[in-house]
Design a protein around this motif. Structure first.
Motif, PDB file in Angstrom:
ATOM      1  N   HIS B  76       0.841  -1.203   0.000  1.00 33.50           N
ATOM      2  CA  HIS B  76       0.000   0.000   0.000  1.00 33.50           C
ATOM      3  C   HIS B  76       0.867   1.241   0.000  1.00 33.50           C
ATOM      4  N   HIS B  77       0.385   2.283  -0.712  1.00 27.70           N
ATOM      5  CA  HIS B  77       1.143   3.531  -0.775  1.00 27.70           C
ATOM      6  C   HIS B  77       0.180   4.692  -0.859  1.00 27.70           C
ATOM      7  N   HIS B  78       0.462   5.737  -0.086  1.00 28.80           N
ATOM      8  CA  HIS B  78      -0.341   6.969  -0.166  1.00 28.80           C
ATOM      9  C   HIS B  78       0.611   8.133  -0.342  1.00 28.80           C
ATOM     10  N   THR B  79       0.373   8.944  -1.375  1.00 35.61           N
ATOM     11  CA  THR B  79       1.300  10.046  -1.655  1.00 35.61           C
ATOM     12  C   THR B  79       1.165  11.182  -0.653  1.00 35.61           C
ATOM     13  N   GLY B  80       0.050  11.173   0.133  1.00 36.48           N
ATOM     14  CA  GLY B  80      -0.196  12.263   1.067  1.00 36.48           C
ATOM     15  C   GLY B  80      -1.195  13.267   0.526  1.00 36.48           C
ATOM     16  N   TYR B  81      -1.335  13.285  -0.793  1.00 38.20           N
ATOM     17  CA  TYR B  81      -2.284  14.191  -1.441  1.00 38.20           C
ATOM     18  C   TYR B  81      -3.623  13.496  -1.585  1.00 38.20           C
ATOM     19  N   PRO B  82      -4.717  14.241  -1.795  1.00 39.61           N
ATOM     20  CA  PRO B  82      -6.026  13.611  -1.969  1.00 39.61           C
ATOM     21  C   PRO B  82      -6.029  12.658  -3.148  1.00 39.61           C
ATOM     22  N   SER B  83      -6.781  11.582  -2.976  1.00 41.37           N
ATOM     23  CA  SER B  83      -6.864  10.478  -3.949  1.00 41.37           C
ATOM     24  C   SER B  83      -5.471   9.983  -4.337  1.00 41.37           C
ATOM     25  N   GLY B  84      -4.590   9.921  -3.335  1.00 39.03           N
ATOM     26  CA  GLY B  84      -3.222   9.471  -3.611  1.00 39.03           C
ATOM     27  C   GLY B  84      -2.959   8.054  -3.163  1.00 39.03           C
ATOM     28  N   TYR B  85      -4.006   7.303  -2.875  1.00 40.85           N
ATOM     29  CA  TYR B  85      -3.838   5.932  -2.384  1.00 40.85           C
ATOM     30  C   TYR B  85      -3.742   4.967  -3.543  1.00 40.85           C
ATOM     31  N   SER B  86      -2.799   4.026  -3.456  1.00 43.16           N
ATOM     32  CA  SER B  86      -2.670   2.982  -4.483  1.00 43.16           C
ATOM     33  C   SER B  86      -2.209   1.691  -3.833  1.00 43.16           C
ATOM     34  N   GLN B  87      -2.586   0.574  -4.481  1.00 41.76           N
ATOM     35  CA  GLN B  87      -2.152  -0.751  -4.024  1.00 41.76           C
ATOM     36  C   GLN B  87      -1.405  -1.416  -5.167  1.00 41.76           C
ATOM     37  N   THR B  88      -0.347  -2.145  -4.848  1.00 43.39           N
ATOM     38  CA  THR B  88       0.385  -2.897  -5.875  1.00 43.39           C
ATOM     39  C   THR B  88       0.581  -4.325  -5.400  1.00 43.39           C
ATOM     40  N   SER B  89       0.397  -5.289  -6.335  1.00 39.19           N
ATOM     41  CA  SER B  89       0.684  -6.689  -5.989  1.00 39.19           C
ATOM     42  C   SER B  89       2.191  -6.867  -5.910  1.00 39.19           C
ATOM     43  N   ALA B  90       2.599  -7.948  -5.247  1.00 40.64           N
ATOM     44  CA  ALA B  90       4.020  -8.193  -5.030  1.00 40.64           C
ATOM     45  C   ALA B  90       4.766  -8.359  -6.355  1.00 40.64           C
ATOM     46  N   TRP B  91       4.144  -9.096  -7.295  1.00 37.25           N
ATOM     47  CA  TRP B  91       4.841  -9.354  -8.561  1.00 37.25           C
ATOM     48  C   TRP B  91       5.030  -8.072  -9.354  1.00 37.25           C
ATOM     49  N   ARG B  92       4.071  -7.162  -9.264  1.00 46.83           N
ATOM     50  CA  ARG B  92       4.161  -5.917 -10.017  1.00 46.83           C
ATOM     51  C   ARG B  92       5.265  -5.028  -9.447  1.00 46.83           C
ATOM     52  N   LEU B  93       5.329  -4.985  -8.101  1.00 44.84           N
ATOM     53  CA  LEU B  93       6.388  -4.199  -7.448  1.00 44.84           C
ATOM     54  C   LEU B  93       7.761  -4.781  -7.752  1.00 44.84           C
ATOM     55  N   HIS B  94       7.810  -6.128  -7.813  1.00 45.62           N
ATOM     56  CA  HIS B  94       9.088  -6.794  -8.098  1.00 45.62           C
ATOM     57  C   HIS B  94       9.567  -6.482  -9.510  1.00 45.62           C
ATOM     58  N   GLU B  95       8.584  -6.347 -10.439  1.00 51.35           N
ATOM     59  CA  GLU B  95       8.935  -5.979 -11.823  1.00 51.35           C
ATOM     60  C   GLU B  95       9.494  -4.560 -11.872  1.00 51.35           C
ATOM     61  N   LEU B  96       8.877  -3.659 -11.075  1.00 52.85           N
ATOM     62  CA  LEU B  96       9.319  -2.262 -11.080  1.00 52.85           C
ATOM     63  C   LEU B  96      10.695  -2.112 -10.443  1.00 52.85           C
ATOM     64  N   ASP B  97      10.861  -2.765  -9.271  1.00 49.87           N
ATOM     65  CA  ASP B  97      12.139  -2.668  -8.565  1.00 49.87           C
ATOM     66  C   ASP B  97      12.406  -3.975  -7.824  1.00 49.87           C
ATOM     67  N   ASP B  98      13.521  -4.632  -8.195  1.00 55.28           N
ATOM     68  CA  ASP B  98      13.825  -5.965  -7.660  1.00 55.28           C
ATOM     69  C   ASP B  98      14.113  -5.972  -6.165  1.00 55.28           C
ATOM     70  N   THR B  99      14.560  -4.826  -5.643  1.00 55.96           N
ATOM     71  CA  THR B  99      15.022  -4.816  -4.244  1.00 55.96           C
ATOM     72  C   THR B  99      13.956  -4.311  -3.281  1.00 55.96           C
ATOM     73  N   LYS B 100      12.827  -3.802  -3.843  1.00 60.18           N
ATOM     74  CA  LYS B 100      11.876  -3.088  -2.980  1.00 60.18           C
ATOM     75  C   LYS B 100      11.179  -4.004  -1.976  1.00 60.18           C
ATOM     76  N   ILE B 101      10.882  -5.245  -2.390  1.00 54.77           N
ATOM     77  CA  ILE B 101      10.131  -6.141  -1.484  1.00 54.77           C
ATOM     78  C   ILE B 101      10.936  -6.407  -0.223  1.00 54.77           C
ATOM     79  N   LEU B 102      12.222  -6.741  -0.407  1.00 56.35           N
ATOM     80  CA  LEU B 102      13.065  -7.030   0.754  1.00 56.35           C
ATOM     81  C   LEU B 102      13.300  -5.770   1.583  1.00 56.35           C
ATOM     82  N   HIS B 103      13.432  -4.645   0.898  1.00 55.63           N
ATOM     83  CA  HIS B 103      13.616  -3.369   1.596  1.00 55.63           C
ATOM     84  C   HIS B 103      12.441  -3.083   2.516  1.00 55.63           C
ATOM     85  N   LYS B 104      11.226  -3.269   1.980  1.00 57.70           N
ATOM     86  CA  LYS B 104      10.020  -3.009   2.779  1.00 57.70           C
ATOM     87  C   LYS B 104       9.861  -4.025   3.899  1.00 57.70           C
ATOM     88  N   ALA B 105      10.233  -5.279   3.622  1.00 64.47           N
ATOM     89  CA  ALA B 105      10.121  -6.323   4.649  1.00 64.47           C
ATOM     90  C   ALA B 105      11.022  -6.007   5.838  1.00 64.47           C
TER      91      ALA B 105
END
Lengths: 146, 191
Positions: B76-105
């Motif tokens: 889950h991610h919220h930019t802080g601005y109105p209607s700034g909420y978004s959800q991403t599946s794990a596989w999609r985040l992994h495609e965008l950035d390989d290290t992000k899942i472990l970083h967040k964990a």
């Protein structure tokens, strides 16, 4: 004049009330405003402060016990022994060292702690099936019984 | 016996560890890595002492998640601005950035105090085995992998498979996988 009830109502015979107020003033010297100077206002704050000062006993003990546990776990890991098994083996061998002492040994007397860990490993090896399959130590006379 | 000054230095030194995240669960790995980042693997631990070590993680692109987590686990991610909420599946985040899942964990596993950002700066994540030389030179020891990776069947040689002490085997007629059943002429004539 009828004075008997007045006698019952008077609070004479005790210590001078100023001593109690002096005690509270010593505690409330750094408070803000009239709480510092007026007794009736300062008792409310001081009594609450004294009550709150007793709150830290339990969390403080838990905090330091947690740190001691983490330190002992780390020290056991360094010597390849599991924390739970280490304490259990020491207890079974009636080595009565509490966790605080063990933690101090691990930090300031590392070789003593290492010898304790080696002892637990050897003791665990003496128990169970391992003892049956292990070789007898040298210099022990068995007269063919073992 | 070494000089006391050397022992002092060795005890309080900040060491560099390397961890191979290939086929490891990111959440289980984070559990192990947080111990080293906080300094909980040292007998001199204190939460305010700042005795955590550096951890270099390689092969984060080969991370593995259990069951259906790749599809179902949402970040889950919220930019802080109105209607700034978004959800991403794990596989999609992994495609965008390989290290992000472990970083967040690891970030969510660390205690939520002011030292967390400092500890995260000491975590170095790399998607593959390509690590800069100046970081690799500092590495002194390796953290054991959290999960055992069993060898796939093609890695065993034919001799190992034949010589394995089998207790029994199913007869050929016994159908385990119906799709792989061999067509039988006696039964086929009835269809």
């Amino acid at each position: 004049m009828f004075l008997t009830f007045l006698n019952f109502a008077s609070r004479q015979g005790g210590a001078d009330i100023q001593w109690k107020r002096h005690m509270y003033k010593r505690i409330a010297w750094s408070y803000y405003g009239r709480k510092r100077n007026c007794f009736r206002l300062s008792i409310r704050t001081v009594e609450r402060a004294l009550r709150y000062s007793t709150n830290s006993g339990k969390p403080k003990r838990e905090f330091y016990n947690n740190i001691v546990k983490i330190r002992l776990e780390a020290a056991c890991w360094e010597h390849g022994v599991l924390y739970d098994e280490f304490l259990k083996t020491l207890d079974e061998s009636s080595i009565q060292l509490n966790r605080t002492t063990l933690q101090h040994l691990a930090i300031y007397e590392p070789r003593t702690f290492q010898s304790l860990c080696d002892f637990t490993v050897k003791r665990q090896g003496e128990l169970g099936l391992k003892a049956a399959t292990a070789t007898t130590p040298s210099g022990v006379l068995t007269r063919g019984m073992l | 016996m070494a000089h006391n000054r050397v022992l002092q230095w060795a005890t309080f030194a900040r060491s560099w560890w390397i961890y191979d995240a290939c086929h490891q669960c990111p959440f289980e790995s984070a559990k192990r890595l947080c111990i080293f980042l906080q300094g909980q693997h040292k007998p001199i631990y204190h939460p305010l002492s700042d005795i955590g070590d550096h951890v270099v993680v390689i092969n984060t692109k080969d991370i593995s998640m259990k069951n259906e987590y790749w599809r179902k686990w949402r970040f889950h991610h919220h930019t802080g601005y109105p209607s700034g909420y978004s959800q991403t599946s794990a596989w999609r985040l992994h495609e965008l950035d390989d290290t992000k899942i472990l970083h967040k964990a690891v970030y969510s596993r660390l205690p939520g105090n002011l030292l967390r950002r400092r500890m995260m700066r000491r975590l170095h994540l790399f998607p593959d085995t390509k690590v800069p030389d100046d970081i690799l030179q500092n590495v002194t020891d390796q953290i054991r992998q959290v999960q055992l990776i069993p060898n796939p069947i093609h890695k065993y040689s034919k001799e190992d498979i034949d010589n394995f002490p089998k207790l029994f085997d199913w007869p050929e007629e016994y159908v385990i996988d119906y799709s792989k059943k061999k067509k039988d002429e006696d039964t086929e004539k009835y269809f």
